[in-house]
Design an enzyme around this catalytic site. Sequence first.
Site, PDB file in Angstrom:
ATOM      1  N   ASP A   1       0.830  -1.204   0.000  1.00 52.06           N
ATOM      2  CA  ASP A   1       0.000   0.000   0.000  1.00 52.06           C
ATOM      3  C   ASP A   1       0.867   1.257   0.000  1.00 52.06           C
ATOM      4  OD1 ASP A   1      -1.975   1.966   0.517  1.00 52.06           O
ATOM      5  OD2 ASP A   1      -3.200   0.482   1.536  1.00 52.06           O
ATOM      6  N   ASP A   2       0.639   2.151  -0.974  1.00 52.97           N
ATOM      7  CA  ASP A   2       1.325   3.451  -1.041  1.00 52.97           C
ATOM      8  C   ASP A   2       2.833   3.326  -1.224  1.00 52.97           C
ATOM      9  OD1 ASP A   2      -1.165   4.512  -0.615  1.00 52.97           O
ATOM     10  OD2 ASP A   2      -0.679   5.562   1.232  1.00 52.97           O
TER      11      ASP A   2
ATOM     12  N   CYS B   1      -6.022   4.051  -3.820  1.00 52.95           N
ATOM     13  CA  CYS B   1      -6.126   2.607  -3.617  1.00 52.95           C
ATOM     14  C   CYS B   1      -7.397   1.957  -4.145  1.00 52.95           C
ATOM     15  CB  CYS B   1      -5.945   2.286  -2.145  1.00 52.95           C
ATOM     16  SG  CYS B   1      -7.080   3.158  -1.054  1.00 52.95           S
TER      17      CYS B   1
ATOM     18  N   HIS C   1     -11.153  -2.878   0.829  1.00 59.10           N
ATOM     19  CA  HIS C   1     -11.473  -1.463   0.620  1.00 59.10           C
ATOM     20  C   HIS C   1     -12.278  -1.224  -0.652  1.00 59.10           C
ATOM     21  CE1 HIS C   1      -9.923   2.910   1.406  1.00 59.10           C
ATOM     22  NE2 HIS C   1     -11.231   2.750   1.603  1.00 59.10           N
TER      23      HIS C   1
ATOM     24  N   ASP D   1      -0.359  -0.172  -5.104  1.00 57.03           N
ATOM     25  CA  ASP D   1      -1.682   0.266  -5.561  1.00 57.03           C
ATOM     26  C   ASP D   1      -1.677   1.704  -6.055  1.00 57.03           C
ATOM     27  OD1 ASP D   1      -1.239   1.377  -3.073  1.00 57.03           O
ATOM     28  OD2 ASP D   1      -3.224   0.910  -2.269  1.00 57.03           O
ATOM     29  N   ASN D   2      -0.626   2.465  -5.751  1.00 64.35           N
ATOM     30  CA  ASN D   2      -0.485   3.841  -6.239  1.00 64.35           C
ATOM     31  C   ASN D   2       0.884   4.342  -5.822  1.00 64.35           C
ATOM     32  OD1 ASN D   2      -2.816   4.147  -3.749  1.00 64.35           O
ATOM     33  ND2 ASN D   2      -0.858   5.174  -3.426  1.00 64.35           N
TER      34      ASN D   2
END
Length: 641
Positions: free
Chosen positions: A65-66, A105, A163, A311-312
């Site tokens: 994540d991130d 995300c 999410h 995811d980003n």
Amino acid sequence: MTTTAVPATRRTVLRGAAVGCAGALTPVVGAGLAEAVTGTPATAARPTAARPAVDRPNVIVVSIDDLGWDELGCYGNRFNETPHIDRLAREGVRFTQAYAAAPLCSPTRAALVTGRYPGRTGITDYLRGEGAASDLHLSPRIPGIPSVLKPRGYTTGHIGKWHLTETYHGHYRSRPGNPYAHGFDEVILSEHRYIGGGDYFAPYEFLPGVPGRTSHEYLTDRLALEAVGFIRRHRNQPFFLHVANYAVHTKLRGKSALVEKYRAKPGAGGPGARPTLAAMLESVDTQVGRIVRTLKDLGIARNTLLLVTSDNGGQNRPANRPLRGGKGELYEAGIRVPLVAWWPGQAPGGRVTSELASTIDILPTAAALAHGTTPKGVDGIDLSPVIRAKAPSGRDTLFWAYPHHIGGWHPSAAVRQGGFKVVRRLRTGRDELYDLVADPAETTDIAKRAPETRKRLSALLTEHLDELDLFAPPPGSVDYARVARTGGFHALPGTGLRRSTEHVAAGRFALTIATSGLVAAGRGEIRLGVAQDADNLLVVRYSHRRRGVRWELRHRGRSITQGAEPVRTLDGTVDLSRPGARLGMAVRGSQVTAYGDPGTGRWQMLFRFDVGGVLDFDSRTVRSRYRYAATSGKGFRARLA
């Protein structure tokens, strides 16, 4: 088995019959809440005979994540320690032109499951918690990875962050858009409460009822433990597994010993050298190492494709250097992400590829390896020929659409074709053009120097956005039938509004109000929308003092704006005091788009939002209660489009 009753919430009020799909989901009998939370299977998997090598290969996706562009050692970071992922890059394939499907995300995760651009899934922004006016979720009606792979004999698993729903009450399996509804066989440690606050040590706030298996258990380690268990259970049959880490998200918490280790390193605290993030990332790297070791111990590594990605882009800008921007933006640092593919014996090692890749490619790649059929409407491509060094992908174009505000970033869209990329500001339609080969940091807009290239890419992007149809069209377009004439407007006590005598006549409607006369008459705030009474209304508001436009939703006397995107970023940028200036509001079901015309005769798209958790004007019942409303005052004029 008992199920948790769904309480009466703002999501259950004023909805049309077509809104939401929770009622269509059947609770699973025999698998209780503990299974949904911990992933303990209701029935143990039956071992089958070992498969020949490369027969319907397993696919494992580890998402971080991130994760920023420059946060892995194999992508150039010299502070963070990621030896296991770095080894995968040496033994496999490292992509230098891989992209997340969105700069945030939830839309990227929707793209991973479906293989489609986020604009086709209905998930274009990160999903909010229960307090939001919207009630969005990824529809199970869209074919996804389980529906493609299960007919080919695959077991599908999801471990960690989902999410993809805004519903956090009721039985887990009955929540709209939950991973079971999409066909995943095992769902382990997927959040039961909203995850925004961050949660890394047991007991887990967003996973109530999940006991730590060790003292002070760290969530990333628990995900590793569950991943190893899933692999062992299904070692003799083909499987797909998404290990979706909650780390390394905005709220940083690492294991104390690791944090201290990095605090003691030279350069700690400098640009891109954050000890807590480094500690979290080392835990994720250790997780990847455990997965690889398990595959080797079980003798199935050669029959498993392992992908590691993000995811980003990273939120911390120094972590993305030399790329421009960060999370939430459509400059490269918001969307270009690491991607490492490891497949011993099938993917020749030590390779670096500049082939374009995207989150949307995971489904069609898995489908091809399973000898399955890719559903119609999928935007991604099969990357396995690239990974195997058999053939180039043949792709040269990717699209992004992020029609939201976040931080200081305004709604935008982008297209990359070959080495060129256009970033469009959706409010004004202005296009920036960058040569990513000569200028990967996007320092120089060459739109004026290369008008033909800009024109070509702009046409592609316009066509794509028209196809996505993301916005309620501006007032005055042919999309709105003139279904009513606004008759007399009467004062609505306690609101400063005048309300029409005519009810909302259709699920699609648009309103405009001329603003320059009202501003000249001293009206500092102008509102336009619909109202039932003083306690139930939906309006967009222009503040001449702030030079900005926001929105207001009141239901039963409560203001429901929690979780709204930060449209205050418009403050100081909107002036509707000039002659001919107008404020517009367009509605399509539960989707609302605010428009402004600063007196040029051309509408500017200001923002869009969804109120499906409270109102849906596709419902005749809702429409019958609401009337058109606008600010009263000298020069007052409101009309239907």
